[in-house]
Design a protein around this motif. Sequence first.
Motif, mmCIF file in Angstrom:
data_model
loop_
_atom_site.group_PDB
_atom_site.id
_atom_site.type_symbol
_atom_site.label_atom_id
_atom_site.label_comp_id
_atom_site.label_asym_id
_atom_site.label_seq_id
_atom_site.Cartn_x
_atom_site.Cartn_y
_atom_site.Cartn_z
ATOM 1 N N ILE A 1 -48.148 -15.059 -18.293
ATOM 2 C CA ILE A 1 -48.479 -14.616 -16.936
ATOM 3 C C ILE A 1 -49.936 -14.152 -16.874
ATOM 4 O O ILE A 1 -50.689 -14.551 -15.975
ATOM 5 N N TYR A 2 -50.343 -13.330 -17.819
ATOM 6 C CA TYR A 2 -51.719 -12.843 -17.870
ATOM 7 C C TYR A 2 -52.711 -14.006 -17.954
ATOM 8 O O TYR A 2 -53.753 -13.999 -17.286
ATOM 9 N N GLY A 3 -52.371 -15.014 -18.739
ATOM 10 C CA GLY A 3 -53.282 -16.122 -18.970
ATOM 11 C C GLY A 3 -53.547 -16.996 -17.755
ATOM 12 O O GLY A 3 -54.568 -17.680 -17.696
ATOM 13 N N VAL A 4 -52.635 -17.003 -16.798
ATOM 14 C CA VAL A 4 -52.809 -17.874 -15.629
ATOM 15 C C VAL A 4 -52.970 -17.120 -14.318
ATOM 16 O O VAL A 4 -53.238 -17.738 -13.286
ATOM 17 N N TRP A 5 -52.806 -15.806 -14.369
ATOM 18 C CA TRP A 5 -52.836 -15.044 -13.114
ATOM 19 C C TRP A 5 -54.130 -15.266 -12.333
ATOM 20 O O TRP A 5 -54.101 -15.428 -11.111
ATOM 21 N N ASP A 6 -55.274 -15.300 -13.020
ATOM 22 C CA ASP A 6 -56.545 -15.497 -12.309
ATOM 23 C C ASP A 6 -56.606 -16.866 -11.643
ATOM 24 O O ASP A 6 -57.210 -17.017 -10.591
ATOM 25 N N GLN B 1 -46.638 -22.398 -16.581
ATOM 26 C CA GLN B 1 -46.848 -21.251 -17.473
ATOM 27 C C GLN B 1 -46.428 -19.947 -16.806
ATOM 28 O O GLN B 1 -45.792 -19.093 -17.435
ATOM 29 N N PHE B 2 -46.762 -19.790 -15.537
ATOM 30 C CA PHE B 2 -46.378 -18.568 -14.830
ATOM 31 C C PHE B 2 -44.860 -18.444 -14.741
ATOM 32 O O PHE B 2 -44.291 -17.381 -15.037
ATOM 33 N N GLY C 1 -38.161 -22.351 -22.424
ATOM 34 C CA GLY C 1 -38.637 -22.663 -23.767
ATOM 35 C C GLY C 1 -39.047 -24.120 -23.904
ATOM 36 O O GLY C 1 -40.081 -24.436 -24.502
ATOM 37 N N LEU C 2 -38.223 -25.010 -23.334
ATOM 38 C CA LEU C 2 -38.557 -26.438 -23.394
ATOM 39 C C LEU C 2 -39.821 -26.748 -22.602
ATOM 40 O O LEU C 2 -40.689 -27.494 -23.070
ATOM 41 N N VAL C 3 -39.925 -26.191 -21.402
ATOM 42 C CA VAL C 3 -41.110 -26.433 -20.567
ATOM 43 C C VAL C 3 -42.361 -25.876 -21.247
ATOM 44 O O VAL C 3 -43.410 -26.541 -21.282
ATOM 45 N N CYS C 4 -42.246 -24.686 -21.804
ATOM 46 C CA CYS C 4 -43.377 -24.074 -22.515
ATOM 47 C C CYS C 4 -43.814 -24.957 -23.679
ATOM 48 O O CYS C 4 -45.006 -25.241 -23.847
ATOM 49 N N ALA C 5 -42.849 -25.381 -24.485
ATOM 50 C CA ALA C 5 -43.178 -26.231 -25.633
ATOM 51 C C ALA C 5 -43.853 -27.523 -25.174
ATOM 52 O O ALA C 5 -44.884 -27.923 -25.734
ATOM 53 N N VAL D 1 -39.743 -13.030 -19.493
ATOM 54 C CA VAL D 1 -39.679 -11.590 -19.257
ATOM 55 C C VAL D 1 -38.285 -11.181 -18.776
ATOM 56 O O VAL D 1 -37.710 -10.198 -19.254
ATOM 57 N N LEU D 2 -37.743 -11.951 -17.854
ATOM 58 C CA LEU D 2 -36.423 -11.633 -17.309
ATOM 59 C C LEU D 2 -35.278 -12.075 -18.212
ATOM 60 O O LEU D 2 -34.162 -11.584 -18.080
ATOM 61 N N GLY D 3 -35.560 -13.021 -19.081
ATOM 62 C CA GLY D 3 -34.476 -13.608 -19.865
ATOM 63 C C GLY D 3 -33.582 -14.439 -18.964
ATOM 64 O O GLY D 3 -32.360 -14.437 -19.089
ATOM 65 N N LEU D 4 -34.174 -15.178 -18.057
ATOM 66 C CA LEU D 4 -33.446 -15.969 -17.072
ATOM 67 C C LEU D 4 -33.912 -17.425 -17.156
ATOM 68 O O LEU D 4 -35.087 -17.711 -16.964
#
Length: 146
Positions: free
Chosen positions: A30-35, A69-70, A86-90, A77-80
């Motif tokens: 979240i921090y990495g893409v917030w801007d 990423q967001f 995880g797959l999308v992130c990878a 964070v929510l565990g939802l």
Amino acid sequence: MHPLLNLAPLSRGADLALMLVRLTLGAFLIYGVWDNIVRAERMDEFTGFLAKFGFPAPAFMARLSVWAQFLCGAAFVLGLGTRWAGLVCAFNFIVAIAMVDHHQGVRGSFASACLVVVGLYLATHGPGRFALDRLLDRPRQDQGHA
């Protein structure tokens, strides 16, 4: 082997450690893409960056990557939706390595490689006990045991 020699008692903290992994990774994403989300000029810079590395439809791909990423970060964070996130992130960071990071060698690819590995870990192991996924799954689990 004696439990203290192989540190077996530490396994009692596995769900807490997994929650800390999710929270740390989620906050980082979240921090990495917030801007990029709140400042159009930062999204434009990212679009130019992707264009420089030959991404097709760089404006679309920039927005897709930022929002992926967001949303993955929020999911962690929510565990939802943790396994899907995880797959999308990878996948997102495999693309980052293939298109950009590999130009910088192993050290330049390391952060993205870690995000791939942790994403795959969460996809295969789930969020642990302290997660909304667990709460939402509970009624189905209870019905299956009736």
